[in-house]
Design a protein around this motif. Structure first.
Motif, PDB file in Angstrom:
ATOM      1  N   SER A 323      43.095  52.353  26.266  1.00 10.30           N
ATOM      2  CA  SER A 323      44.256  52.660  27.095  1.00 10.30           C
ATOM      3  C   SER A 323      44.488  51.494  28.045  1.00 10.30           C
ATOM      4  N   PRO A 324      45.723  51.285  28.480  1.00  6.88           N
ATOM      5  CA  PRO A 324      45.984  50.185  29.406  1.00  6.88           C
ATOM      6  C   PRO A 324      45.290  50.363  30.748  1.00  6.88           C
ATOM      7  N   VAL A 325      45.066  51.610  31.179  1.00  5.60           N
ATOM      8  CA  VAL A 325      44.364  51.830  32.451  1.00  5.60           C
ATOM      9  C   VAL A 325      42.920  51.353  32.343  1.00  5.60           C
ATOM     10  N   VAL A 326      42.265  51.671  31.226  1.00  4.92           N
ATOM     11  CA  VAL A 326      40.895  51.199  31.014  1.00  4.92           C
ATOM     12  C   VAL A 326      40.873  49.674  30.951  1.00  4.92           C
ATOM     13  N   GLU A 327      41.858  49.092  30.282  1.00  2.00           N
ATOM     14  CA  GLU A 327      41.934  47.622  30.201  1.00  2.00           C
ATOM     15  C   GLU A 327      42.098  47.008  31.590  1.00  2.00           C
ATOM     16  N   LEU A 328      42.880  47.662  32.454  1.00  3.50           N
ATOM     17  CA  LEU A 328      43.057  47.149  33.817  1.00  3.50           C
ATOM     18  C   LEU A 328      41.741  47.206  34.581  1.00  3.50           C
ATOM     19  N   ASN A 329      41.026  48.307  34.462  1.00  5.55           N
ATOM     20  CA  ASN A 329      39.729  48.406  35.124  1.00  5.55           C
ATOM     21  C   ASN A 329      38.744  47.374  34.587  1.00  5.55           C
ATOM     22  N   ARG A 330      38.820  47.125  33.296  1.00  4.76           N
ATOM     23  CA  ARG A 330      37.968  46.092  32.706  1.00  4.76           C
ATOM     24  C   ARG A 330      38.326  44.716  33.273  1.00  4.76           C
ATOM     25  N   ALA A 331      39.606  44.481  33.505  1.00  7.03           N
ATOM     26  CA  ALA A 331      40.032  43.209  34.096  1.00  7.03           C
ATOM     27  C   ALA A 331      39.421  43.025  35.485  1.00  7.03           C
ATOM     28  N   ALA A 342      39.981  34.783  35.537  1.00  7.59           N
ATOM     29  CA  ALA A 342      39.757  35.492  34.276  1.00  7.59           C
ATOM     30  C   ALA A 342      40.379  36.886  34.324  1.00  7.59           C
ATOM     31  N   GLY A 343      40.248  37.552  35.471  1.00  2.11           N
ATOM     32  CA  GLY A 343      40.855  38.873  35.620  1.00  2.11           C
ATOM     33  C   GLY A 343      42.360  38.805  35.619  1.00  2.11           C
ATOM     34  N   LEU A 344      42.921  37.780  36.254  1.00  7.16           N
ATOM     35  CA  LEU A 344      44.381  37.653  36.326  1.00  7.16           C
ATOM     36  C   LEU A 344      44.982  37.445  34.947  1.00  7.16           C
ATOM     37  N   ALA A 345      44.317  36.692  34.098  1.00  9.43           N
ATOM     38  CA  ALA A 345      44.845  36.464  32.746  1.00  9.43           C
ATOM     39  C   ALA A 345      44.985  37.786  31.993  1.00  9.43           C
ATOM     40  N   LEU A 346      43.986  38.647  32.130  1.00  5.35           N
ATOM     41  CA  LEU A 346      44.054  39.944  31.460  1.00  5.35           C
ATOM     42  C   LEU A 346      45.125  40.835  32.080  1.00  5.35           C
ATOM     43  N   ALA A 347      45.220  40.819  33.414  1.00  8.47           N
ATOM     44  CA  ALA A 347      46.225  41.644  34.090  1.00  8.47           C
ATOM     45  C   ALA A 347      47.637  41.191  33.726  1.00  8.47           C
ATOM     46  N   ASP A 348      47.835  39.878  33.624  1.00 11.59           N
ATOM     47  CA  ASP A 348      49.152  39.363  33.239  1.00 11.59           C
ATOM     48  C   ASP A 348      49.513  39.802  31.819  1.00 11.59           C
ATOM     49  N   LEU A 350      48.568  42.565  30.410  1.00 13.59           N
ATOM     50  CA  LEU A 350      48.941  43.972  30.508  1.00 13.59           C
ATOM     51  C   LEU A 350      50.354  44.120  31.046  1.00 13.59           C
ATOM     52  N   ALA A 351      50.712  43.293  32.018  1.00  8.38           N
ATOM     53  CA  ALA A 351      52.060  43.359  32.580  1.00  8.38           C
ATOM     54  C   ALA A 351      53.111  43.025  31.532  1.00  8.38           C
ATOM     55  N   GLU A 352      52.790  42.091  30.652  1.00  3.80           N
ATOM     56  CA  GLU A 352      53.740  41.682  29.619  1.00  3.80           C
ATOM     57  C   GLU A 352      53.971  42.795  28.592  1.00  3.80           C
ATOM     58  N   THR A 353      52.966  43.603  28.328  1.00  8.13           N
ATOM     59  CA  THR A 353      53.123  44.666  27.328  1.00  8.13           C
ATOM     60  C   THR A 353      53.994  45.811  27.840  1.00  8.13           C
ATOM     61  N   GLY A 354      54.065  45.999  29.150  1.00  5.39           N
ATOM     62  CA  GLY A 354      54.872  47.070  29.724  1.00  5.39           C
ATOM     63  C   GLY A 354      54.236  48.441  29.645  1.00  5.39           C
ATOM     64  N   GLY A 355      52.975  48.513  29.208  1.00  6.53           N
ATOM     65  CA  GLY A 355      52.323  49.807  29.061  1.00  6.53           C
ATOM     66  C   GLY A 355      51.992  50.494  30.362  1.00  6.53           C
ATOM     67  N   LEU A 356      52.009  49.734  31.471  1.00  5.51           N
ATOM     68  CA  LEU A 356      51.697  50.304  32.778  1.00  5.51           C
ATOM     69  C   LEU A 356      52.885  50.208  33.726  1.00  5.51           C
ATOM     70  N   GLY A 357      54.082  50.250  33.178  1.00  6.35           N
ATOM     71  CA  GLY A 357      55.274  50.214  34.013  1.00  6.35           C
ATOM     72  C   GLY A 357      55.294  51.374  34.992  1.00  6.35           C
ATOM     73  N   GLY A 358      55.510  51.085  36.265  1.00  2.55           N
ATOM     74  CA  GLY A 358      55.551  52.129  37.283  1.00  2.55           C
ATOM     75  C   GLY A 358      54.198  52.501  37.852  1.00  2.55           C
ATOM     76  N   TYR A 359      53.123  51.892  37.329  1.00  2.00           N
ATOM     77  CA  TYR A 359      51.764  52.193  37.798  1.00  2.00           C
ATOM     78  C   TYR A 359      51.411  51.192  38.894  1.00  2.00           C
TER      79      TYR A 359
END
Length: 416
Positions: A323-331, A342-348, A350-359
């Protein structure tokens, strides 16, 4: 406590019990919610006049039940139900250990009937058991409020039309509902641990109720490692509740919390329950999350947190619970173990995929990485985005403080 405060406290503590009891008596979910709402509204006037009752929950249950009785009489339906209601003793006369206390468990299993789609099971239980608003539930699911409203209506209609019984199923049917029930308890706990809306970050009554029901569930279904794993996760997370906000109600990040305020008994119990679950050799997502929580709970200081181990655990978690939330926590874990870039690259990504829009935690996390990297203008923009999405005042206050730091930067702390 004034009357308004007493009614608010009673809503947090008694809503699920009142609604569950009226559903048991009438079988009508909408009627139960309406009568419960009427009871709480009546309390505002009656308690001003007569004083706050010794047992607010019993008063509210009796009032809601009487409202249901009146409604059924006016509509000239439900004669059998009326006879059942009339034969019951007043709620004030019921003993403290009355089986009525299990109405919430019956409600949970009814909502989690396999005839209902999984998201509807969870959403309906959060609405009826916890009293969460449709908007709060929609935010928990990351969907529009209108879509969640339709989902709830369809779920209630399905229960009515299919004649789904209001009871805990026999033992041989419990396993088929376990996943749904665990999902309900998980989201119920999360709403208490980190509320999606309102003035308070922590809604302790919801977390306490989730833990209570989890204990009942593990007693009903011993030897189920994921049920034990969820109970362990709740205990380990709940152990930090007193340190998560300061005396003014402001959010305190994990790294800044006073660990002497963590509940050592809950940590010890959580570790014991987790060890027993893992010993069964059937790991699952709740056990992995509990193991992550244990890494935090057993670290004497923030600096001693075993972030490399947490990264490994998140790697396992994302395999079983993608899930994108788990991926964010992993970041976040990767940023703490290997640096904010390294964390910012993963967070960026996630932002590009749009799976966490509004979160709101996505831009808030990106902002933290950017601040730690010294990119203060970009961090400020991300904090503003997060501020516009945050649901609780405690989170907004925290983000405003961070935004002010980014707008007037001093020395940014390094990411360990």
């Amino acid at each position: 406590m004034n009357v308004e405060g007493a009614v608010a406290a009673a809503f947090r503590e008694e809503w699920g019990q009142v609604v569950a009891t009226v559903i048991r008596l009438t079988g009508d979910w909408d009627l139960a919610e309406e009568c419960a709402q009427d009871a709480f509204a009546s309390a505002l006037h009656a308690w001003h006049r007569d004083g706050i009752p010794r047992r607010p929950g019993a008063w509210l249950t009796t009032t809601a039940r009487n409202r249901a009785n009146d409604r059924l009489r006016r509509e000239a339906v439900g004669a059998r139900k009326l006879r059942e209601i009339a034969a019951l003793p007043p709620a004030e006369d019921e003993p403290e250990d009355s089986p009525v206390q299990d109405d919430r468990l019956r409600l949970m299993f009814t909502c989690c009937h396999p005839a209902l789609p999984f998201p509807a099971r969870v959403a309906l239980t959060l609405r009826t058991l916890a009293g969460l608003t449709t908007g709060e539930i929609a935010r928990a699911f990351l969907v529009e409020e209108s879509a969640m409203s339709q989902r709830l209506v369809r779920a209630k209609r399905k229960i009515r039309n299919a004649g789904i019984p209001y009871r805990v199923p026999p033992a041989h049917l419990l396993p088929e509902r376990l996943t749904s029930v665990l999902g309900v308890l998980y989201l119920l706990f999360n709403e208490g641990y980190a509320a999606t809306d309102g003035a308070e970050l922590v809604r302790r009554n919801l977390s306490d109720e989730a833990i209570r029901l989890a204990r009942v569930l593990t007693g009903l279904m011993p030897g189920r490692p994921e049920a034990d794993g969820l109970l362990a996760l709740m205990l380990l997370q709940h152990s930090r509740r007193d340190a998560r906000v300061d005396s003014d109600g402001a959010l305190v990040p994990l790294e800044d919390q006073d660990r002497t305020r963590w509940n050592a008994d809950e940590i010890a119990e959580g570790i014991t329950v987790l060890d027993a679950a893992l010993h069964l050799g059937r790991p699952g997502p709740y056990q992995v999350q509990a193991a992550i929580a244990a890494c935090h709970a057993t670290a004497a200081t923030a600096a001693e947190t075993d972030w490399p181990q947490i990264v490994v655990l998140y790697g396992e978690l994302v395999k079983v619970l993608p899930s994108p939330v788990v991926e964010l926590n992993r970041a976040v874990a990767i940023a703490m173990a290997h640096g904010p870039a390294a964390g910012l690259a993963l967070a960026d990504s996630l932002a590009e995929t749009g799976g966490l829009g509004g979160y709101h935690l996505l831009p808030a996390t990106r902002a933290d990485f950017l601040r730690r990297l010294g990119q203060f203008d970009a961090a400020a923009a991300a904090y503003r985005e997060a501020l516009g999405l945050a649901g609780t005042e405690a989170e907004r206050a925290y983000l405003r403080r961070r935004l002010a730091e980014a707008e007037t930067p001093g020395e940014a702390p390094a990411c360990s």
